[in-house]
Write a protein that holds these residues in place. Structure first.
Motif, PDB file in Angstrom:
ATOM      1  N   VAL A  74       0.863  -1.181   0.000  1.00 16.44           N
ATOM      2  CA  VAL A  74       0.000   0.000   0.000  1.00 16.44           C
ATOM      3  C   VAL A  74       0.904   1.236   0.000  1.00 16.44           C
ATOM      4  N   PRO A  75       1.084   1.885  -1.169  1.00 20.01           N
ATOM      5  CA  PRO A  75       1.904   3.095  -1.180  1.00 20.01           C
ATOM      6  C   PRO A  75       1.229   4.186  -0.342  1.00 20.01           C
ATOM      7  N   GLN A  76       2.033   4.953   0.360  1.00 19.86           N
ATOM      8  CA  GLN A  76       1.447   5.998   1.216  1.00 19.86           C
ATOM      9  C   GLN A  76       2.286   7.267   1.170  1.00 19.86           C
ATOM     10  N   GLY A  77       1.585   8.410   1.080  1.00 17.83           N
ATOM     11  CA  GLY A  77       2.254   9.709   1.130  1.00 17.83           C
ATOM     12  C   GLY A  77       1.976  10.342   2.481  1.00 17.83           C
ATOM     13  N   GLY A  78       1.172  11.426   2.460  1.00 20.91           N
ATOM     14  CA  GLY A  78       0.882  12.134   3.705  1.00 20.91           C
ATOM     15  C   GLY A  78      -0.343  11.612   4.431  1.00 20.91           C
ATOM     16  N   ASN A  79      -1.004  10.628   3.838  1.00 24.73           N
ATOM     17  CA  ASN A  79      -2.160  10.000   4.489  1.00 24.73           C
ATOM     18  C   ASN A  79      -3.340  10.950   4.688  1.00 24.73           C
ATOM     19  N   THR A  80      -3.458  11.945   3.806  1.00 19.52           N
ATOM     20  CA  THR A  80      -4.586  12.881   3.906  1.00 19.52           C
ATOM     21  C   THR A  80      -5.702  12.546   2.914  1.00 19.52           C
ATOM     22  N   GLY A  81      -5.529  11.499   2.139  1.00 20.11           N
ATOM     23  CA  GLY A  81      -6.546  11.096   1.165  1.00 20.11           C
ATOM     24  C   GLY A  81      -7.878  10.858   1.877  1.00 20.11           C
ATOM     25  N   LEU A  82      -8.984  11.108   1.143  1.00 27.47           N
ATOM     26  CA  LEU A  82     -10.295  11.111   1.799  1.00 27.47           C
ATOM     27  C   LEU A  82     -11.178   9.940   1.383  1.00 27.47           C
ATOM     28  N   GLY A 142      -6.185  22.619   1.368  1.00 30.32           N
ATOM     29  CA  GLY A 142      -6.191  22.718   2.825  1.00 30.32           C
ATOM     30  C   GLY A 142      -5.219  21.772   3.502  1.00 30.32           C
ATOM     31  N   SER A 143      -4.840  20.705   2.832  1.00 31.90           N
ATOM     32  CA  SER A 143      -3.942  19.709   3.438  1.00 31.90           C
ATOM     33  C   SER A 143      -2.479  19.937   3.058  1.00 31.90           C
ATOM     34  N   SER A 144      -2.153  21.098   2.470  1.00 30.76           N
ATOM     35  CA  SER A 144      -0.805  21.317   1.915  1.00 30.76           C
ATOM     36  C   SER A 144       0.338  21.059   2.900  1.00 30.76           C
ATOM     37  N   CYS A 147       0.040  16.699   3.023  1.00 33.04           N
ATOM     38  CA  CYS A 147       0.026  15.805   1.859  1.00 33.04           C
ATOM     39  C   CYS A 147       1.368  15.882   1.131  1.00 33.04           C
ATOM     40  N   ARG A 148       1.686  14.834   0.395  1.00 30.91           N
ATOM     41  CA  ARG A 148       2.986  14.745  -0.284  1.00 30.91           C
ATOM     42  C   ARG A 148       2.761  14.643  -1.788  1.00 30.91           C
ATOM     43  N   ILE A 149       3.742  15.095  -2.541  1.00 28.29           N
ATOM     44  CA  ILE A 149       3.497  15.263  -3.974  1.00 28.29           C
ATOM     45  C   ILE A 149       3.152  13.927  -4.655  1.00 28.29           C
ATOM     46  N   GLY A 151       1.403  11.553  -3.384  1.00 30.55           N
ATOM     47  CA  GLY A 151      -0.023  11.359  -3.104  1.00 30.55           C
ATOM     48  C   GLY A 151      -0.865  12.298  -3.947  1.00 30.55           C
ATOM     49  N   ASN A 152      -0.405  13.545  -4.094  1.00 32.67           N
ATOM     50  CA  ASN A 152      -1.146  14.518  -4.908  1.00 32.67           C
ATOM     51  C   ASN A 152      -1.276  14.028  -6.347  1.00 32.67           C
ATOM     52  N   LEU A 153      -0.187  13.516  -6.879  1.00 33.98           N
ATOM     53  CA  LEU A 153      -0.244  13.066  -8.281  1.00 33.98           C
ATOM     54  C   LEU A 153      -1.045  11.769  -8.386  1.00 33.98           C
ATOM     55  N   SER A 154      -0.900  10.901  -7.395  1.00 30.96           N
ATOM     56  CA  SER A 154      -1.618   9.619  -7.441  1.00 30.96           C
ATOM     57  C   SER A 154      -3.119   9.795  -7.322  1.00 30.96           C
ATOM     58  N   THR A 155      -3.549  10.909  -6.685  1.00 29.48           N
ATOM     59  CA  THR A 155      -4.988  11.182  -6.616  1.00 29.48           C
ATOM     60  C   THR A 155      -5.415  12.196  -7.681  1.00 29.48           C
ATOM     61  N   ASN A 156      -4.448  12.683  -8.480  1.00 26.13           N
ATOM     62  CA  ASN A 156      -4.735  13.794  -9.400  1.00 26.13           C
ATOM     63  C   ASN A 156      -5.506  14.881  -8.663  1.00 26.13           C
ATOM     64  N   ALA A 157      -4.901  15.375  -7.594  1.00 25.23           N
ATOM     65  CA  ALA A 157      -5.580  16.317  -6.703  1.00 25.23           C
ATOM     66  C   ALA A 157      -5.969  17.600  -7.441  1.00 25.23           C
ATOM     67  N   GLY A 158      -6.978  18.266  -6.892  1.00 24.11           N
ATOM     68  CA  GLY A 158      -7.449  19.518  -7.474  1.00 24.11           C
ATOM     69  C   GLY A 158      -7.008  20.685  -6.606  1.00 24.11           C
ATOM     70  N   GLY A 159      -7.893  21.111  -5.696  1.00 22.69           N
ATOM     71  CA  GLY A 159      -7.536  22.204  -4.797  1.00 22.69           C
ATOM     72  C   GLY A 159      -8.064  23.535  -5.280  1.00 22.69           C
ATOM     73  N   ILE A 213       4.396   2.702  -8.404  1.00 23.47           N
ATOM     74  CA  ILE A 213       4.711   3.572  -7.263  1.00 23.47           C
ATOM     75  C   ILE A 213       5.487   4.769  -7.804  1.00 23.47           C
ATOM     76  N   ILE A 214       4.921   5.948  -7.659  1.00 20.05           N
ATOM     77  CA  ILE A 214       5.599   7.163  -8.133  1.00 20.05           C
ATOM     78  C   ILE A 214       6.731   7.475  -7.155  1.00 20.05           C
ATOM     79  N   THR A 215       7.951   7.622  -7.692  1.00 18.16           N
ATOM     80  CA  THR A 215       9.083   7.927  -6.811  1.00 18.16           C
ATOM     81  C   THR A 215       9.602   9.354  -7.013  1.00 18.16           C
ATOM     82  N   LEU A 465      -0.508  -4.365  -5.993  1.00 17.54           N
ATOM     83  CA  LEU A 465      -0.384  -2.934  -5.710  1.00 17.54           C
ATOM     84  C   LEU A 465      -1.737  -2.391  -5.268  1.00 17.54           C
ATOM     85  N   ASN A 466      -1.832  -2.094  -3.989  1.00 18.04           N
ATOM     86  CA  ASN A 466      -3.051  -1.516  -3.423  1.00 18.04           C
ATOM     87  C   ASN A 466      -4.325  -2.280  -3.827  1.00 18.04           C
ATOM     88  N   PRO A 467      -4.378  -3.577  -3.549  1.00 15.13           N
ATOM     89  CA  PRO A 467      -5.566  -4.345  -3.960  1.00 15.13           C
ATOM     90  C   PRO A 467      -6.842  -3.808  -3.310  1.00 15.13           C
TER      91      PRO A 467
HETATM   92  C1  LIG Z   1      -7.944  19.214   5.269  1.00 11.41           C
HETATM   93  C2  LIG Z   1      -7.926  18.545   3.926  1.00 11.41           C
HETATM   94  C3  LIG Z   1      -8.170  19.304   2.797  1.00 11.41           C
HETATM   95  C4  LIG Z   1      -8.140  18.702   1.532  1.00 11.41           C
HETATM   96  N1  LIG Z   1      -8.401  19.469   0.430  1.00 11.41           N
HETATM   97  C5  LIG Z   1      -8.336  18.906  -0.796  1.00 11.41           C
HETATM   98  C6  LIG Z   1      -8.587  19.673  -1.975  1.00 11.41           C
HETATM   99  O1  LIG Z   1      -8.909  20.862  -1.919  1.00 11.41           O
HETATM  100  N2  LIG Z   1      -8.474  19.064  -3.171  1.00 11.41           N
HETATM  101  C7  LIG Z   1      -8.136  17.735  -3.287  1.00 11.41           C
HETATM  102  O2  LIG Z   1      -8.025  17.233  -4.404  1.00 11.41           O
HETATM  103  N3  LIG Z   1      -7.919  16.981  -2.181  1.00 11.41           N
HETATM  104  C8  LIG Z   1      -8.008  17.517  -0.962  1.00 11.41           C
HETATM  105  N4  LIG Z   1      -7.802  16.742   0.154  1.00 11.41           N
HETATM  106  C9  LIG Z   1      -7.497  15.314  -0.009  1.00 11.41           C
HETATM  107  C10 LIG Z   1      -6.005  14.963   0.006  1.00 11.41           C
HETATM  108  O3  LIG Z   1      -5.240  15.934   0.645  1.00 11.41           O
HETATM  109  C11 LIG Z   1      -5.484  14.736  -1.398  1.00 11.41           C
HETATM  110  O4  LIG Z   1      -6.131  13.604  -1.933  1.00 11.41           O
HETATM  111  C12 LIG Z   1      -3.973  14.518  -1.485  1.00 11.41           C
HETATM  112  O5  LIG Z   1      -3.628  14.592  -2.856  1.00 11.41           O
HETATM  113  C13 LIG Z   1      -3.488  13.202  -0.912  1.00 11.41           C
HETATM  114  O6  LIG Z   1      -2.073  13.251  -0.745  1.00 11.41           O
HETATM  115  P1  LIG Z   1      -1.343  12.336   0.348  1.00 11.41           P
HETATM  116  O7  LIG Z   1       0.118  12.496   0.193  1.00 11.41           O
HETATM  117  O8  LIG Z   1      -1.880  12.615   1.688  1.00 11.41           O
HETATM  118  O9  LIG Z   1      -1.769  10.889  -0.153  1.00 11.41           O
HETATM  119  P2  LIG Z   1      -2.182   9.597   0.680  1.00 11.41           P
HETATM  120  O10 LIG Z   1      -3.439   9.866   1.440  1.00 11.41           O
HETATM  121  O11 LIG Z   1      -1.040   9.096   1.435  1.00 11.41           O
HETATM  122  O12 LIG Z   1      -2.511   8.608  -0.523  1.00 11.41           O
HETATM  123  C14 LIG Z   1      -3.554   8.861  -1.427  1.00 11.41           C
HETATM  124  C15 LIG Z   1      -3.573   7.758  -2.495  1.00 11.41           C
HETATM  125  O13 LIG Z   1      -2.398   7.825  -3.301  1.00 11.41           O
HETATM  126  C16 LIG Z   1      -1.620   6.638  -3.176  1.00 11.41           C
HETATM  127  N5  LIG Z   1      -0.222   7.068  -3.118  1.00 11.41           N
HETATM  128  C17 LIG Z   1       0.353   7.916  -2.234  1.00 11.41           C
HETATM  129  N6  LIG Z   1       1.635   8.135  -2.556  1.00 11.41           N
HETATM  130  C18 LIG Z   1       1.884   7.395  -3.665  1.00 11.41           C
HETATM  131  C19 LIG Z   1       3.026   7.199  -4.487  1.00 11.41           C
HETATM  132  N7  LIG Z   1       4.174   7.826  -4.234  1.00 11.41           N
HETATM  133  N8  LIG Z   1       2.916   6.373  -5.555  1.00 11.41           N
HETATM  134  C20 LIG Z   1       1.762   5.735  -5.828  1.00 11.41           C
HETATM  135  N9  LIG Z   1       0.658   5.880  -5.082  1.00 11.41           N
HETATM  136  C21 LIG Z   1       0.710   6.713  -4.021  1.00 11.41           C
HETATM  137  C22 LIG Z   1      -2.119   5.956  -1.926  1.00 11.41           C
HETATM  138  O14 LIG Z   1      -1.950   4.551  -2.003  1.00 11.41           O
HETATM  139  C23 LIG Z   1      -3.576   6.358  -1.919  1.00 11.41           C
HETATM  140  O15 LIG Z   1      -4.321   5.530  -2.771  1.00 11.41           O
HETATM  141  C24 LIG Z   1      -7.858  17.318   1.423  1.00 11.41           C
HETATM  142  C25 LIG Z   1      -7.621  16.559   2.577  1.00 11.41           C
HETATM  143  C26 LIG Z   1      -7.658  17.156   3.812  1.00 11.41           C
HETATM  144  C27 LIG Z   1      -7.369  16.318   5.014  1.00 11.41           C
END
Ligand SMILES: Cc1cc2nc3c(=O)[nH]c(=O)nc-3n(C[C@H](O)[C@H](O)[C@H](O)COP(=O)(O)OP(=O)(O)OC[C@H]3O[C@@H](n4cnc5c(N)ncnc54)[C@H](O)[C@@H]3O)c2cc1C
Length: 476
Positions: A74-82, A142-144, A147-149, A151-159, A213-215, A465-467
């Protein structure tokens, strides 16, 4: 776990200790604890171990060992995923692969407008490093601070800056990825243009750790906007907010980086619960808009925003408004926006959602939700807020904690049905994880599931990988 499974896991961990060092293989309960739960403590699991590699070669070694021993990672970044994608499941058999030690900025090229960072860099630190080089990295949320980059790329985060700069995907030039078999896919060239076949990096962006796993990543930088104007507007109806958005776009076009909407109950909770937060305007209205506009010149924008706001007031599109005079006032406005969940969570459990509809349908979505009054329990407070300029609202339900489990599915299904009718999506920026897997695939064409499963099988044939996250090929 059976004896043979345990023996296999022990052999795997012994090999990992040799590969990355004894101290980076955590197996004590106390050490694993923080990796087994998410930021909001909403999702919990149990890990057989937590591995903390410090370099790409170590991640590659771990992936090869996991493939050989049949261990799920289970790859993990900042653990802020929702969406319950980054914590292990309850089996106690999965191994967390934390990227947190891989937090180096490898290179910054200010004139080439890019930087190369390791996956474990905290988003704040990436922004900071870019700023120190005289550049701006626009991904922000809000999680800046956590959260770690990767994780941001793996979730294609918005913000909050999607309107102007796009989603995380739009800010990536190249990637380095470790594949399920332990090979390293080096796509790290910082090129704007590279039409040499399939754009493979896109496969891993938004894949939530299920395909590789994005490195490391090569990220796009932009110039730092010199003048930034933040405005807070009080509006009566969502229709007015949408009209304001249209008029603001006509006036400021791409200069608008954020256009957020908040409901009155959410703002009242923030003002009551968050320390040192003040109401930006005294006038109370059912809705508020928070807008950020920025440009490259030193001055002149503020006067233009003031003139435009005066027109809005005159046209009756907003009832009151304020422009931040100081950094503290700007921070106060944004604290109300970003503290929405924190403030509400002091009053119960939050059932979160992240839906998107075509922008013009937002008033319809909100009036439908309003019409649920009397049909959902009185103790439920609906708190919609979010990136209205992207058509993306977080419709959160604040419920008494003891009733959370019973209300979770019915409330979300009710919301999702409405979103379906408006031809929207039930995950705008948070991803699928385990939490939304069934709900998402129930709404997609069968061909999309079939094709996605083929991609998963091609890249991760043993489902290691993350079954269970995003897709479960066995459910086909
Ligand atoms: C207060 C708060 C505000 C937030 N606001 C927003 C927002 O405005 N917009 C938004 O899009 N999200 C938001 N989020 C959600 C979250 O912050 C994002 O999803 C963020 O991109 C997750 O990053 P992370 O490093 O915490 O990932 P994690 O939670 O650690 O992991 C997220 C996913 O990515 C995978 N992953 C992590 N690192 C890697 C890697 N290196 N390679 C492959 N897979 C990996 C994990 O297995 C998991 O499936 C918010 C969360 C909180 C708590």
């Amino acid at each position: 776990l059976s004896n043979s499974t345990e023996a296999n896991a022990s052999a795997f961990l012994a090999a990992c200790r040799a590969a990355i060092g004894e101290s980076q293989v955590l197996t004590a309960e106390g050490d694993k604890h923080r990796f087994e739960r998410d930021f909001w403590n909403q999702y919990r699991g149990r890990a057989a171990a937590v591995l903390r590699p410090g370099a790409t070669e170590e991640v590659a070694r771990i992936a090869a060992l996991a493939a050989a021993h049949g261990i799920a990672l289970v790859p993990q970044g900042g653990n802020t995923g929702l969406v319950n994608g980054g914590v292990p499941d309850a089996s106690g058999a999965e191994v967390v692969l934390s990227l947190e030690r891989m937090n180096k900025v490898r290179a910054i090229d200010a004139s080439g407008d890019h930087m190369i960072v390791e996956a474990g860099c905290v988003l704040d630190a990436v922004q900071q490093a870019a700023a120190e080089a005289g550049r701006f990295f626009p991904l922000a949320m809000g999680s800046s601070g956590s959260c770690r980059i990767g994780g941001n790329l793996s979730t294609n985060a918005g913000g909050i800056n999607v309107l102007r700069y796009g989603m995380a995907r739009d800010l990536v030039l190249g990637l380095e990825v470790v594949l399920a078999d332990g090979s390293v896919l080096d796509l790290l060239r910082p090129l704007r243009k590279d039409n040499t076949g399939y754009d493979l990096k896109q496969l891993f962006i938004g894949a939530e750790g299920t395909l590789g796993i994005i490195t490391a990543a090569a990220l796009r930088l932009v110039a730092i906007p010199r003048e930034r104007v933040t405005a807070w507007l009080a509006v009566e109806r969502p229709e007015d907010a949408i009209a304001l958005f249209k008029r603001s776009r006509d006036s400021f076009g791409e200069l608008i980086s954020a256009f957020e909407m908040l409901c009155a109950p959410g703002v009242e909770l923030a003002v009551a619960e968050l320390p040192n937060v003040q109401r930006p305007v005294e006038r109370r209205t059912p809705w508020y808009v928070l807008m950020d506009v920025a440009w490259m010149f030193e001055s002149g924008l503020r006067a233009r925003v003031e003139a435009t706001l005066a027109e809005f007031l005159e046209a009756g599109l907003c009832i009151d408004g304020a422009i931040a005079e100081t950094e503290a006032q700007r921070a106060n406005m944004w604290r109300i926006r970003e503290g929405q969940s924190e403030a509400a969570s002091k009053h119960g459990y939050i059932i979160r959602s992240d839906v998107t509809v075509p922008i013009a349908e937002i008033p319809k979505l909100l009036s439908e939700i309003d019409s649920w009054r009397g049909r959902i329990p009185d103790e439920v407070t609906v708190l919609p807020f979010g990136h209205v300029g992207d058509g993306n609202l977080h419709v959160n339900f604040l419920v008494p904690a003891p009733r959370a489990q019973e209300l979770y599915d019915p409330l979300l299904e009710r919301l999702y049905d409405t979103v379906d009718r408006l031809r929207g999506s039930i995950s705008a920026e948070h991803g699928i994880g385990r939490a939304k897997r069934r709900a998402v695939w129930a709404r997609k064409p069968g061909a999309a599931l079939e094709l996605s499963a083929r991609i998963k099988r091609a890249l991760d044939p043993s489902n290691r990988l993350n079954p269970g996250v995003v897709i479960d090929p066995s459910e086909l």
